[in-house]
Design a protein around this motif. Structure first.
Motif, short mmCIF file in Angstrom:
data_model
loop_
_atom_site.label_atom_id
_atom_site.label_comp_id
_atom_site.label_asym_id
_atom_site.label_seq_id
_atom_site.Cartn_x
_atom_site.Cartn_y
_atom_site.Cartn_z
N ASN A 1 37.03 -88.05 -6.02
CA ASN A 1 38.05 -87.86 -7.06
C ASN A 1 37.43 -87.70 -8.46
N ASP B 1 35.36 -87.49 -0.68
CA ASP B 1 36.27 -87.31 -1.81
C ASP B 1 36.05 -88.43 -2.82
N TYR C 1 36.37 -82.90 -7.09
CA TYR C 1 36.70 -84.10 -6.35
C TYR C 1 35.65 -84.43 -5.29
N TYR D 1 42.00 -93.08 -6.37
CA TYR D 1 42.41 -92.09 -7.37
C TYR D 1 43.06 -92.76 -8.58
#
Length: 351
Positions: free
Chosen positions: A230, A228, A267, A178
């Motif tokens: 992001n 995920d 995400y 992230y």
């Protein structure tokens, strides 16, 4: 169907009653938004980042939380889960509630501060999905004509092979770095770029049908990345890094809300490499907002004492450590290849 008998053992009468009410609302919401699971014809594939699952931050999750999470997972056949923390207890407890016919595959713990001591996992119903033998963590190769060490991802992607119906799937689940709170964070973009390029280059090695002909080059067979990423929005370069390498996001997943609680960030993603083989989208896909049914704003006063003692966080923030700050994303595939196979036989065999 989940195993509900354990609800009787919840000592707190108010929690026991609240859990039953929450499950009834949740079951209504799930059944109205997600297609019913079938024995053989379809596959419901999902990905869910379950926040800090379960490191006890602001208190370990209660039985209530586990029953809600298990109920959601029970509406799918195969789920990639991110942010499983050190202990295997969370997955073992889910399997206890879901039933012995469920199983899971899990990585070791990611070391280092940036890796957040996380594991990644696959949870699947063995009555519907068979583990096909492949399970490995991916490291990125060194680039040609260089002696420098290759960039490695903060959390190693987890590759596993499965069979459902007529289809073989190689899944690669990720939890991309992230970093800074910005749409295009350099390391995040670099991780997605290098990962998808590596997968595309090695697709035939990672994924091929067992039905290919001896003596011919193997053809990639249903290589799917999910998890995920992001990604803030579908228009920025982090999303383009996926598609430039040949991965495609099904149309029905491009038209759904974001997978964060506010539904304004994209995400989580599911994408396949070039084409699907004996695996067809039914057109059903989405994200499921469980906060419409449990840990609702109107339930806040019921949780205030527990929240204030264990966290001091706002209700909106605290509840993401009970459930998650991500919503599960899902897609339904048809895995019955009988008609296509019979058509192929009809066209190739003189009956």
């Amino acid at each position: 169907m989940s195993y509900y008998a354990g609800i009787r053992k919840i000592r707190d009468a108010s929690m026991r009653s609240r859990t039953i009410d929450g499950l009834q609302r949740l079951r209504y919401g799930l059944s109205s938004q997600i297609p019913a699971r079938t024995a053989t014809n379809t596959l419901l594939l999902a990905t869910w980042n379950i926040r800090n699952f379960d490191d006890g931050k602001y208190g370990y999750r209660s039985d209530e939380c586990y029953y809600y999470i298990a109920e959601i997972l029970n509406y799918f056949d195969l789920i990639a889960i991110q942010e499983v923390r050190g202990s295997l207890y969370p997955l073992q407890n889910l399997r206890r509630i879901l039933g012995s016919w469920w199983d899971f595959l899990v990585t070791d713990v990611t070391l280092g501060v940036a890796g957040n001591a996380e594991r990644m996992a696959y949870l699947y119903d063995k009555r519907k999905v068979n583990f096909a033998g492949l399970a490995a963590e991916l490291t990125l190769p060194r680039k040609k004509n260089t002696t420098s060490e290759p960039m490695q991802m903060v959390r190693s992607p987890y590759i596993a092979g499965f069979r459902a119906g007529w289809a073989y799937l190689t899944l690669v689940t990720v939890h991309i770095y992230y970093g800074k709170n910005m749409a295009v964070e350099p390391r995040r973009l670099n991780e997605i770029t290098e990962l998808t390029k590596t997968l595309a280059k090695n697709a035939s090695k990672l994924s091929c049908s067992p039905q290919y002909q001896i003596g011919r080059k193997p053809e990639p067979d249903n290589l799917i990345i999910l998890g995920d990423f992001n990604i803030f929005n579908r228009a920025d370069s982090t999303m383009a890094a996926i598609t430039k390498s040949g991965f495609l996001v099904p149309d029905e997943l491009q038209n759904i809300p974001g997978s964060n609680v506010e539904k304004n960030k994209h995400y989580d993603q599911i994408a396949y490499y070039k084409k699907l083989v004996r695996l067809k989208s039914t057109g059903n896909a989405g994200v499921f907002d469980f906060y419409e049914y449990v840990y609702r704003h109107e339930d806040k006063t019921q949780y205030d004492q527990e929240r204030k003692i264990k966290s001091g966080k706002s209700f909106n923030e605290w509840r993401t450590y009970r459930m998650s700050d991500h919503l599960p994303m899902w897609i339904e595939f048809n895995v019955d290849g009988a008609d296509d196979y019979l058509d192929l036989l009809k066209s190739s065999v003189n009956i």
